[in-house]
Enzyme design. Structure first.
Site, PDB file in Angstrom:
ATOM      1  N   HIS A 159      -3.549 -41.458   4.497  1.00  0.00           N
ATOM      2  CA  HIS A 159      -3.618 -42.637   2.856  1.00  0.00           C
ATOM      3  C   HIS A 159      -4.920 -41.471   2.480  1.00  0.00           C
ATOM      4  CE1 HIS A 159      -6.792 -45.596   1.736  1.00  0.00           C
ATOM      5  NE2 HIS A 159      -5.414 -45.883   1.208  1.00  0.00           N
ATOM      6  N   CYS A 202       8.504 -37.589  -6.027  1.00  0.00           N
ATOM      7  CA  CYS A 202       7.586 -38.188  -6.592  1.00  0.00           C
ATOM      8  C   CYS A 202       6.834 -38.379  -4.667  1.00  0.00           C
ATOM      9  CB  CYS A 202       7.595 -39.740  -6.356  1.00  0.00           C
ATOM     10  SG  CYS A 202       8.334 -40.884  -5.236  1.00  0.00           S
ATOM     11  N   GLU A 216      14.110 -42.360   0.128  1.00  0.00           N
ATOM     12  CA  GLU A 216      13.102 -41.601   1.190  1.00  0.00           C
ATOM     13  C   GLU A 216      13.589 -41.982   2.528  1.00  0.00           C
ATOM     14  OE1 GLU A 216       9.882 -43.710   0.597  1.00  0.00           O
ATOM     15  OE2 GLU A 216      10.690 -45.547  -0.042  1.00  0.00           O
ATOM     16  N   ARG A 246      -4.231  -1.066  -6.640  1.00  0.00           N
ATOM     17  CA  ARG A 246      -3.189  -2.272  -6.112  1.00  0.00           C
ATOM     18  C   ARG A 246      -3.569  -3.332  -7.565  1.00  0.00           C
ATOM     19  NH1 ARG A 246      -6.087  -4.517  -0.746  1.00  0.00           N
ATOM     20  NH2 ARG A 246      -7.654  -5.165  -0.862  1.00  0.00           N
ATOM     21  N   ARG A 289       6.893 -48.999  -8.701  1.00  0.00           N
ATOM     22  CA  ARG A 289       7.400 -49.015  -7.837  1.00  0.00           C
ATOM     23  C   ARG A 289       6.686 -50.504  -6.394  1.00  0.00           C
ATOM     24  NH1 ARG A 289       5.828 -45.440  -2.588  1.00  0.00           N
ATOM     25  NH2 ARG A 289       4.751 -46.843  -2.625  1.00  0.00           N
ATOM     26  N   ARG A 326      -3.399   3.248   8.838  1.00  0.00           N
ATOM     27  CA  ARG A 326      -3.565   1.676   7.716  1.00  0.00           C
ATOM     28  C   ARG A 326      -2.489   0.685   7.664  1.00  0.00           C
ATOM     29  NH1 ARG A 326      -8.044   2.842   2.795  1.00  0.00           N
ATOM     30  NH2 ARG A 326      -6.227   4.520   2.201  1.00  0.00           N
ATOM     31  N   LYS A 348       1.086  -1.362   0.057  1.00  0.00           N
ATOM     32  CA  LYS A 348      -0.033  -0.186  -0.055  1.00  0.00           C
ATOM     33  C   LYS A 348       1.015   1.360  -0.100  1.00  0.00           C
ATOM     34  CE  LYS A 348      -4.173  -0.059   2.494  1.00  0.00           C
ATOM     35  NZ  LYS A 348      -4.506  -0.792   3.287  1.00  0.00           N
ATOM     36  N   MET A 388      -6.117  -6.768   8.990  1.00  0.00           N
ATOM     37  CA  MET A 388      -6.366  -5.342   9.676  1.00  0.00           C
ATOM     38  C   MET A 388      -7.561  -4.057   9.943  1.00  0.00           C
ATOM     39  SD  MET A 388      -3.811  -3.079  12.363  1.00  0.00           S
ATOM     40  CE  MET A 388      -4.736  -1.168  11.398  1.00  0.00           C
ATOM     41  N   GLY A 421      -8.004  -8.241   4.658  1.00  0.00           N
ATOM     42  CA  GLY A 421      -8.610  -8.516   6.189  1.00  0.00           C
ATOM     43  C   GLY A 421      -8.403  -8.549   7.001  1.00  0.00           C
ATOM     44  N   SER A 443      14.579 -41.559  -7.252  1.00  0.00           N
ATOM     45  CA  SER A 443      12.712 -40.666  -7.213  1.00  0.00           C
ATOM     46  C   SER A 443      12.775 -40.328  -5.611  1.00  0.00           C
ATOM     47  CB  SER A 443      11.802 -41.449  -7.562  1.00  0.00           C
ATOM     48  OG  SER A 443      10.691 -40.484  -7.432  1.00  0.00           O
ATOM     49  N   ARG A 469       2.410 -46.820  -6.919  1.00  0.00           N
ATOM     50  CA  ARG A 469       2.196 -47.270  -5.928  1.00  0.00           C
ATOM     51  C   ARG A 469       1.275 -48.703  -6.218  1.00  0.00           C
ATOM     52  NH1 ARG A 469       1.079 -42.212  -3.370  1.00  0.00           N
ATOM     53  NH2 ARG A 469       2.477 -42.072  -1.771  1.00  0.00           N
ATOM     54  N   TYR A 504      12.565 -33.719 -13.175  1.00  0.00           N
ATOM     55  CA  TYR A 504      11.104 -33.916 -13.224  1.00  0.00           C
ATOM     56  C   TYR A 504      10.355 -34.209 -11.786  1.00  0.00           C
ATOM     57  CZ  TYR A 504      10.410 -39.136 -12.169  1.00  0.00           C
ATOM     58  OH  TYR A 504      11.174 -40.129 -11.118  1.00  0.00           O
ATOM     59  N   GLY A 527      11.122 -39.795  -2.074  1.00  0.00           N
ATOM     60  CA  GLY A 527      10.282 -40.145  -1.924  1.00  0.00           C
ATOM     61  C   GLY A 527       9.953 -38.898  -0.792  1.00  0.00           C
ATOM     62  N   THR A 528       9.618 -37.875  -0.918  1.00  0.00           N
ATOM     63  CA  THR A 528       9.946 -36.685   0.689  1.00  0.00           C
ATOM     64  C   THR A 528       8.867 -36.631   1.600  1.00  0.00           C
ATOM     65  OG1 THR A 528       8.710 -35.153  -1.056  1.00  0.00           O
ATOM     66  CG2 THR A 528      11.480 -35.146  -0.820  1.00  0.00           C
ATOM     67  N   ASN A 529       7.463 -38.238   1.481  1.00  0.00           N
ATOM     68  CA  ASN A 529       7.581 -38.054   2.739  1.00  0.00           C
ATOM     69  C   ASN A 529       8.277 -39.039   3.900  1.00  0.00           C
ATOM     70  OD1 ASN A 529       5.180 -36.993   0.363  1.00  0.00           O
ATOM     71  ND2 ASN A 529       4.182 -39.035   0.262  1.00  0.00           N
ATOM     72  N   ASP A 530       8.303 -40.027   3.389  1.00  0.00           N
ATOM     73  CA  ASP A 530       9.191 -40.520   4.283  1.00  0.00           C
ATOM     74  C   ASP A 530      10.750 -39.611   4.696  1.00  0.00           C
ATOM     75  OD1 ASP A 530       7.701 -42.858   4.589  1.00  0.00           O
ATOM     76  OD2 ASP A 530       7.432 -43.908   2.661  1.00  0.00           O
TER      77      ASP A 530
HETATM   78  C1  PEP Z   1       7.270 -41.416   0.243  1.00  0.00           C
HETATM   79  O1  PEP Z   1       7.811 -41.722   0.717  1.00  0.00           O
HETATM   80  O2  PEP Z   1       6.756 -40.109  -0.216  1.00  0.00           O
HETATM   81  C2  PEP Z   1       6.555 -41.554  -0.795  1.00  0.00           C
HETATM   82  C3  PEP Z   1       5.990 -41.271  -2.025  1.00  0.00           C
HETATM   83  O3  PEP Z   1       5.989 -43.478  -0.866  1.00  0.00           O
HETATM   84  P1  PEP Z   1       4.714 -43.431   0.148  1.00  0.00           P
HETATM   85  O4  PEP Z   1       3.713 -42.151   0.716  1.00  0.00           O
HETATM   86  O5  PEP Z   1       3.567 -44.356  -0.712  1.00  0.00           O
HETATM   87  O6  PEP Z   1       5.502 -43.952   0.964  1.00  0.00           O
HETATM   88 MG    MG Z   2       7.329 -43.704   1.206  1.00  0.00          MG
END
Ligand code: PEP
Ligand code: MG
Length: 875
Positions: A454, A831, A745, A336, A616, A92, A22, A103, A101, A764, A560, A851, A766-769
């Site tokens: 899940h 992934c 992972e 803006r 996998r 402001r 602003k 403030m 929103g 690949s 999977r 990728y 596996g950034t979840n694990d």
């Molecule tokens: C992960 O771990 O990032 C992954 C893609 O595998 P999953 O989520 O099936 O464990």
């Molecule tokens: Mg995994």
């Protein structure tokens, strides 16, 4: 000496970081010679300093503020707190990124019992002076002193009722004087002190309140949703008041240079005569369309249109402006780049290119990738959602809106939906067995589980709305009842979910289906012109694969395989396999699975039309597949010709204290190589069959071994894969190439990636694990306590949704570098669920991944984010 305060005339549009959006735009409009009331900006650095100093404004900053107030007085020819010729100001907030929103504004600051008298004399308008004063008391009390506005509204309503009038404008000067008295009395009663009457104190308190508001829960939540770092701080704008409420020759309004819902190129907005800004938004009086201004004050309308055009030309984007007319003189209070719907965003970007205002790159950069969600999923009816009050909220696990009858089991979801009812499936948590019910549901709500649980992963894959991990719910799945926010819900009651915000509503809110604008395809084509990184999809079925192809996926980054095991008869075969006592028994059960799995792979290869497909091998702990009810266990024992006790003992033996770190991933193939053997056979035979049918495709299966932490694990499983695959290929006579790679992972895999790359042809991430194991946070349970981390500013965002670039990201960078040192042409992808998150995609691009892979409905988002990364970093 550090400078913390800037007159508008000292700044410019490029100083957003320091002056906030602003402030920078007010400075820019001032420089463009537009009619902007004089003012100054207290910088974002003053705000960060306020926090660094323990939430106090340092004396030198206070001094600088008052020096600038003097300069403002000189320019305005009025004096702050002066009884004869008072200067009133608005205060402001204005952060670097707009946070609507966060403030409210404080207007008419500088009034007290004496000044208001002088102000009334000066303007020769008692009513106006007291109207301004009562508004100030109301706003200051609300914003600065946390006495909600509604208390004051009640007093106004009482007074109107007593007088027998409907509109505020029907109250006269005496009424307003009385109102001021009552407001102040109420203030004293609540706060125990008189309303602050010293204008300089009022100003400093207001500045502090704006700084404080940076850290209110609403703002923290907004920042997390929009990736805004907490250390940016907000600026404060102090501006000379101009008045839209002096009478019928004054007014105030807001306008957009194009329609913010559709993008249509037509001035769009509304205004109110004899009013101040808040009246337009508050909805107490019905504003008039901006077109009406042409009839009421044609010369002002023309001047305004001239300014709007000039601003659009200057900013090369749709503008959202506030203006005030004081006694037939126009003032600009804000401009803006306007917030807009996803449809408008796309249409405006394409229109601006065809108008020659911007180029394609700028158009691609202009669209927020996350906004595309709104085009791909159903949304709530805008008017209906405005009126609705949520009963609770949890993780926004999969975007879109859902409304339906509550059901508590997957079977009921199927049954209700087959009768023609729309349902929302409410579960403690979902498991792979629920897949069919999830597929029939409009939305999914779980009590437990995080962004990679899940429910979240599967719902995103299906494009179904999901709100996960609502710990406030008390549920009894057996009795089919849950409570939330003081309300009780039974089977068949309506609820609505917003998977984009995580809000839960205890009522039916109508939804509107997703609709892709005609220009969506154009924007997507443009993204592909600039994008350098591939975009694949996580898909486990031919249906999901086809959907992802339609959205532009260039391959599958993660299939999977276990998700295929739950349909129909398959679950029986896998249970048999798990409960087998001998290798022979196990092989027999696996042989039943082979044709089904091969068939699925063929369907997926067909859907992907020769694009690469990474499959996998079996990953989850085996207990996820076995029955736990006595009747089901007995049925399984009968089928296998085994004793109930024997099967029950096997199932009990699968219990693990921490299954996520237990017998899963490649560990299963180490224990039971015949599983990997069957899966290899299914992958390779399917590939050969599809290759034979489509000579022009080049089917190159990519077999991915999960949860590897040690090169010898990979070598062990790879040996089974290679032996099996080579034999089948040789027999077939088809020249089929395949690759064997691994997921990275487990932190140890990242640390030893140079070793692992000797045998892995691709990685690949596996950034979840990898997130789970690097943080030591359970991906299913972290949702419960992460909220405290946000509140205490330990983390700003969910590390399972947005990659932690500092820690987990360092492992990714290290593994990418080490992997390439060993094998320069190694293919690198991601992934984990982060593969569909725009900020993570940018990180992946900078790290040099080939990728990203994400669920089908996030493919367009990933394409756009990848294009933006290429444009930003390839200058
Ligand atoms: C992960 O771990 O990032 C992954 C893609 O595998 P999953 O989520 O099936 O464990
Ligand atoms: Mg995994």
């Amino acid at each position: 000496m550090a400078k913390y305060v800037y007159q508008f005339s000292e700044g410019n549009g490029k100083m957003r970081e320091l002056l906030g959006g602003k402030g920078a735009n007010l400075a820019e409009m001032t420089n463009l010679g537009m009619p902007v009331p004089y003012g100054f900006t207290v910088s974002t650095e003053a705000c960060t300093r306020y926090y660094d100093d323990g939430k106090v404004i340092a004396p030198e900053i206070e001094k600088e503020i008052f020096e600038h107030l003097c300069k403002l007085e000189e320019k305005a020819g009025k004096k702050f707190g002066d009884v004869n010729n008072p200067l009133l100001v608005s205060v402001r907030s204005g952060a670097r990124a707009s946070m609507p929103g966060m403030m409210d504004t404080i207007l008419n600051l500088g009034l007290n019992d004496e000044v208001v008298e002088g102000f009334a004399k000066l303007t020769n308008n008692d009513r106006f002076a007291y109207d301004s004063y009562r508004r100030f008391i109301q706003m200051f009390s609300d914003v600065v002193m946390e006495l909600p506005k509604s208390n004051f509204e009640k007093i106004i309503d009482e007074m109107k009722e007593k007088k027998g009038v409907k509109l505020d404008t029907e109250l006269d000067a005496d009424d307003l004087k009385e109102m001021v008295k009552r407001f102040k009395a109420f203030y004293k009663e609540q706060k125990g002190t008189d309303f602050p009457c010293e204008p300089k104190d009022q100003l400093m308190e207001a500045v502090k309140a704006v700084f404080r508001s940076w850290d209110n829960p609403r703002a923290i939540y907004y920042r997390r949703m929009n990736d805004i770092p907490s250390d940016w701080g907000t600026a404060v704008n102090v501006q000379m008041m101009v008045f839209g409420n002096t009478g019928d020759t004054s007014g105030t309004g807001v306008a957009f240079s194009r329609n913010p819902s559709t993008g249509e190129k037509k001035l769009y907005g509304e205004f109110l005569m004899n009013a101040q800004g808040e009246d337009v938004v508050a909805g107490i009086r019905t504003p008039q369309s901006i077109d009406e201004l042409k009839n009421i004050m044609p010369e002002i309308y023309d001047q305004f249109v001239g300014i709007v055009n000039k601003l659009e030309d200057h900013y090369r984007d749709m503008q959202d402006m506030e203006f005030t007319i004081e006694n037939r003189k126009l003032y600009m209070l804000q401009t803006r780049n306007g917030k807009r719907t996803a449809t408008a965003a796309i249409n405006i970007a394409v229109d601006l290119v065809s108008e020659g205002m911007i180029d394609k790159k700028q158009a691609v950069l202009m669209i927020d990738p996350k906004q595309l969600d709104a085009l791909l999923h159903p949304q709530f009816d805008a008017a209906a959602i405005k009126k609705a009050q949520p009963v609770g909220s949890a993780l926004p696990a999969s975007p879109g809106a859902a409304c339906g009858k509550v059901v508590f089991s997957a079977e009921d979801a199927v049954a209700f939906s087959q009768k023609g009812d729309k349902v929302v499936l409410v579960r403690l948590e979902t498991s792979p067995e629920d897949i069919e019910g999830m597929n029939h549901a409009e939305g999914i709500l779980t009590v437990r589980g995080g962004m990679t649980s899940h429910a979240a992963v599967v719902a995103r894959g299906m494009g179904t709305c999901c709100v996960a991990g609502c710990g406030d719910i008390v549920i009894d799945e057996e009795k089919k009842v849950f409570t939330l926010g003081g309300q009780t819900f039974h089977e068949g009651d309506f609820i609505s979910l917003d998977g984009t915000t995580g809000k839960i509503y205890g009522e039916a809110i109508p939804t509107v289906p997703a609709s892709l604008s005609g220009n969506f395809g154009t924007i997507m084509e443009w993204t592909d012109e600039f994008r350098k990184m591939g975009v694949r999809t996580n898909a486990d079925t031919p249906r999901d694969a086809k959907q992802a192809r339609k959205f532009g996926a260039e391959g599958i980054g993660l299939c999977r395989t276990e998700h295929m095991f739950f349909e129909g008869e398959r679950i029986k075969a896998i249970r048999e396999m798990i409960c087998s006592k001998t290798v022979e028994q196990r092989k027999k059960a696996l042989a039943k699975l082979l044709p089904m799995q091969r068939g699925d792979f063929e369907g997926i290869y067909e859907a992907m039309e020769g694009c690469p497909v990474t499959i996998r091998f079996l990953d989850p702990p085996l207990h996820e597949f076995v029955p736990h009810d006595e009747a089901d266990i007995r049925a399984l024992a009968d089928e296998m010709g085994m004793k109930y006790e024997e099967v029950k003992a096997t199932i009990d033996g699968l219990h693990e204290f921490n299954p996520m770190m237990g017998h899963r991933g490649c560990r299963l193939a180490v224990s039971y190589p015949e599983i990997a053997e069957m899966q290899t056979q299914a992958v390779i035979e399917a590939a050969i069959n599809v290759q034979k049918k489509h000579a022009d495709w080049k089917v190159v299966p990519e077999i991915m071994i999960p949860l590897v932490g040690e090169i010898k694990e990979l070598q062990f499983v790879k040996k089974t894969v290679v032996t099996t695959a080579d034999e089948i290929i040789k027999k077939s006579g088809v020249d089929l190439h395949y690759k064997v790679g691994t997921m990275i992972e487990i932190p140890r895999a990242a640390l030893t990636a140079d070793e692992i790359a000797k045998d892995a042809e691709f990685f690949s991430f596996g950034t979840n694990d990898l997130t789970q194991m690097t943080f030591g946070f359970s991906r299913d349970d972290a949702g419960h306590f992460l909220e405290y981390y946000y509140q205490n500013k330990i983390y700003e965002s969910d590390p399972f949704a947005k990659l932690d670039q500092v820690g987990v990201g360092k492992l990714v960078q290290m593994a990418a570098k080490l992997g390439r040192e060993t094998r320069p042409d190694i293919k690198l992808g991601i992934c984990g669920e982060h593969g569909g998150d725009p900020s993570t995609i940018e990180f992946c691009y900078k790290t040099g991944l080939n990728y990203v892979s994400c669920s089908p409905f996030r493919v367009p988002i990933a394409r756009l984010a990848a294009a933006q990364a290429a444009i930003k970093y390839d200058k």
